[in-house]
Design an enzyme around this catalytic site. Structure first.
Site, short mmCIF file in Angstrom:
data_model
loop_
_atom_site.label_atom_id
_atom_site.label_comp_id
_atom_site.label_asym_id
_atom_site.label_seq_id
_atom_site.Cartn_x
_atom_site.Cartn_y
_atom_site.Cartn_z
N GLN A 60 24.99 39.75 -105.02
CA GLN A 60 23.70 39.83 -105.71
C GLN A 60 22.49 39.68 -104.79
O GLN A 60 21.49 40.38 -104.96
CB GLN A 60 23.64 38.78 -106.82
CG GLN A 60 24.17 39.35 -108.13
CD GLN A 60 24.21 38.34 -109.25
OE1 GLN A 60 23.83 37.19 -109.07
NE2 GLN A 60 24.70 38.75 -110.39
N ARG A 96 29.33 45.60 -107.04
CA ARG A 96 28.36 44.85 -107.84
C ARG A 96 28.97 43.51 -108.27
O ARG A 96 29.20 43.27 -109.44
CB ARG A 96 27.94 45.67 -109.07
CG ARG A 96 27.58 47.12 -108.82
CD ARG A 96 26.40 47.31 -107.91
NE ARG A 96 25.13 46.88 -108.43
CZ ARG A 96 24.35 47.58 -109.22
NH1 ARG A 96 24.72 48.76 -109.61
NH2 ARG A 96 23.18 47.13 -109.61
N SER A 133 19.76 46.57 -107.58
CA SER A 133 19.17 45.70 -108.61
C SER A 133 17.71 45.38 -108.30
O SER A 133 16.86 45.47 -109.18
CB SER A 133 19.95 44.38 -108.69
OG SER A 133 21.23 44.62 -109.18
N ASP A 180 21.79 43.01 -103.19
CA ASP A 180 21.92 44.16 -104.08
C ASP A 180 20.60 44.92 -104.22
O ASP A 180 19.77 44.63 -105.07
CB ASP A 180 22.43 43.67 -105.44
CG ASP A 180 22.85 44.79 -106.35
OD1 ASP A 180 22.39 45.93 -106.14
OD2 ASP A 180 23.65 44.54 -107.26
N TYR A 192 30.18 49.69 -111.97
CA TYR A 192 29.49 50.95 -112.20
C TYR A 192 29.96 51.62 -113.49
O TYR A 192 31.05 51.34 -113.97
CB TYR A 192 29.71 51.90 -111.02
CG TYR A 192 29.10 51.38 -109.74
CD1 TYR A 192 27.75 51.55 -109.48
CD2 TYR A 192 29.86 50.70 -108.81
CE1 TYR A 192 27.18 51.06 -108.32
CE2 TYR A 192 29.30 50.20 -107.65
CZ TYR A 192 27.96 50.39 -107.41
OH TYR A 192 27.39 49.89 -106.28
P1 NAD Z 1 23.11 52.11 -113.48
O1 NAD Z 1 21.77 52.39 -112.92
O2 NAD Z 1 24.31 52.55 -112.71
O3 NAD Z 1 23.24 52.71 -114.97
C1 NAD Z 1 22.31 52.30 -115.95
C2 NAD Z 1 23.00 51.98 -117.24
O4 NAD Z 1 23.34 53.20 -117.89
C3 NAD Z 1 24.29 51.17 -117.15
O5 NAD Z 1 24.14 50.00 -117.94
C4 NAD Z 1 25.35 52.10 -117.73
O6 NAD Z 1 26.36 51.42 -118.47
C5 NAD Z 1 24.51 52.98 -118.63
N1 NAD Z 1 25.13 54.27 -118.93
C6 NAD Z 1 25.87 55.08 -118.13
N2 NAD Z 1 26.26 56.17 -118.81
C7 NAD Z 1 25.74 56.06 -120.06
C8 NAD Z 1 25.78 56.87 -121.23
N3 NAD Z 1 26.47 58.01 -121.26
N4 NAD Z 1 25.12 56.44 -122.32
C9 NAD Z 1 24.43 55.28 -122.33
N5 NAD Z 1 24.37 54.47 -121.26
C10 NAD Z 1 25.01 54.86 -120.16
O7 NAD Z 1 23.23 50.56 -113.83
P2 NAD Z 1 22.90 49.28 -112.97
O8 NAD Z 1 21.68 48.66 -113.45
O9 NAD Z 1 22.96 49.64 -111.53
O10 NAD Z 1 24.11 48.36 -113.37
C11 NAD Z 1 25.44 48.86 -113.31
C12 NAD Z 1 26.43 47.75 -113.49
O11 NAD Z 1 26.39 46.82 -112.42
C13 NAD Z 1 26.29 46.92 -114.74
O12 NAD Z 1 27.62 46.65 -115.17
C14 NAD Z 1 25.67 45.63 -114.28
O13 NAD Z 1 25.97 44.53 -115.08
C15 NAD Z 1 26.31 45.49 -112.92
N6 NAD Z 1 25.48 44.74 -112.00
C16 NAD Z 1 26.08 43.81 -111.20
C17 NAD Z 1 25.33 43.13 -110.27
C18 NAD Z 1 25.97 42.16 -109.36
O14 NAD Z 1 26.73 41.34 -109.82
N7 NAD Z 1 25.73 42.27 -108.06
C19 NAD Z 1 23.98 43.36 -110.17
C20 NAD Z 1 23.40 44.32 -110.99
C21 NAD Z 1 24.17 45.02 -111.89
#
Ligand code: NAD
Length: 371
Positions: free
Chosen positions: A123, A118, A129, A126, A224
């Site tokens: 991006q 990620r 996302s 992705d 993640y």
């Molecule tokens: P995800 O679907 O993997 O998880 C959803 C959210 O649930 C996350 O924010 C996680 O921190 C939270 N979570 C996990 N366990 C938890 C708990 N026990 N209690 C409360 N919350 C909890 O998330 P996502 O949307 O796929 O994003 C994951 C990560 O990737 C984030 O850090 C996000 O900033 C990053 N991201 C990066 C890019 C990129 O740069 N390509 C794009 C999207 C997301």
């Protein structure tokens, strides 16, 4: 390169490429084969694919393409692919090691886009996302539709209505979009996440961030989430219990790649909610965030409706396919040489991260260490 677009399994309305993306890939010098009826549920007819310059093929014929595109793995036939065929999709290999082993035996090369790191550079490819954004938006609409009361505060001659209280567990891409959508509908929103870094984004959307201190540091997990220790889980549960008793709608999105989703809402917490409340559990496919979630089903317990649905992007098939197709096109550019043939730069973390099989060999480090 001959690129084939597969028809998805019957539960899926999306398609990996819409005609407009097909046309763009043909202009880049590729030959495009599309399985008959592939785009029907995403409102793209066979005729539109023909007009875009594709050839229509049967399932057996399309398996002769050099690069196959899909979202889900086909229910059958991958084992009969010719060795050297490349496939791109969302295969969730950390949960399906048995399937990956079968595919390895047939000598194929396989890219799973849910394994991309990620990072900023990833991006544009992705898919987690682009699709989670849709899931977060649709979860709120589904919640509003199912909830028997208003979202916004209203003051009318017939009386006043208090705004709905919405709770979001997990402020990743889906959670943040859910917050934005719920705020636009007038709900009051509270949010939990284990990543304190997300607090500012949550607050800028007009929601309240509930902080539980002492979460495990996930900064080295490639973007993640990571599992939390017992002590944190107990303290978090206590805080969630206080919020949930007052919540009307709950959207849960918390997931940990390759693991069962954390159970954040116990049966007792569900029983503290008032009748008519609604929970949309987007983590249903990996076990769910509530004690009573059933994947692809709706459960009603003491008047609280729990909808387990991890496939909401399929309900917005046209836009979801458009965005998925754009992600795919960017990814194909990453793995192609100038003459259009497949070219893998093994120094590239995006290639290394997403390639799970190369000519039948398991290449991916995360997959190897989880086996
Ligand atoms: P995800 O679907 O993997 O998880 C959803 C959210 O649930 C996350 O924010 C996680 O921190 C939270 N979570 C996990 N366990 C938890 C708990 N026990 N209690 C409360 N919350 C909890 O998330 P996502 O949307 O796929 O994003 C994951 C990560 O990737 C984030 O850090 C996000 O900033 C990053 N991201 C990066 C890019 C990129 O740069 N390509 C794009 C999207 C997301």
């Amino acid at each position: 390169m001959i690129i084939g677009v597969l028809k998805e399994p019957s539960f899926e309305a999306r398609v990996s490429l819409l005609p407009e993306a097909v046309s763009a890939l043909i202009k880049q010098g590729n030959e495009l084969w599309v399985e008959k009826g592939a785009g029907e549920s995403a409102f793209a007819s066979d005729d539109q694919y023909l007009q875009a310059g594709a050839l229509l093929k049967s399932r057996t014929e399309i398996y002769d393409a050099q690069l196959l595109l899909c979202i889900h793995p086909p229910e059958e036939g991958f084992a009969s692919l010719k060795s050297g065929t490349a496939v791109i999709g969302i295969f969730q290999p950390l949960y399906r090691t048995d399937l990956i082993q079968q595919w390895a035996d047939s000598g194929i090369t396989c890219f799973s886009l849910d394994m991309l790191p990620r990072t900023t550079r990833a991006q544009s490819m992705d898919v987690l996302s682009s699709q989670a954004n849709i899931a977060g938006y649709k979860a709120v609409l589904l919640g509003a539709y199912t909830y028997g009361r208003y979202f916004p505060m209203l003051m009318t001659a017939a009386g006043s209505i208090a705004p709905a209280k919405l709770l979001v567990l997990g402020a990743g891409v889906a959670g943040l979009q859910a917050i934005a959508t719920a705020r636009r509908l007038g709900a009051v929103v509270e949010v939990f996440d284990t990543r304190p870094a997300v607090k500012e984004e949550v607050m800028s959307l007009g929601a309240k961030f509930v902080e539980v201190e002492g979460a495990a540091d996930a900064s080295k997990a490639g973007g993640y989430a990571v599992e939390q220790d017992e002590d944190f889980q107990q303290r978090q549960k206590q805080r969630i219990a206080e919020s949930i008793a007052k919540a009307d709608i709950v959207i849960t999105t918390a997931q940990i790649p390759g693991k069962k989703a954390p159970q954040l809402i116990t049966k007792e917490m569900l029983e503290s909610m008032r009748a008519g409340s609604v929970i949309i559990d987007l983590a249903a496919a990996s076990g769910g965030n509530t004690a009573l979630t059933v994947n692809n089903s709706t459960v009603v317990h003491n008047g609280v409706t729990i909808i387990g649905n991890s496939n909401l992007p399929s309900t917005m098939s046209s836009d979801a396919s458009k965005l998925y197709g754009k992600n795919l096109m960017n990814f194909i550019k990453l793995i192609s040489a100038k003459d259009g043939s497949l070219f893998l730069n093994w120094e590239d973390d995006l290639v290394k991260g997403s390639c799970i099989l190369f000519e039948g060999n398991i290449t991916n480090e995360r997959l190897k260490s989880s086996a």
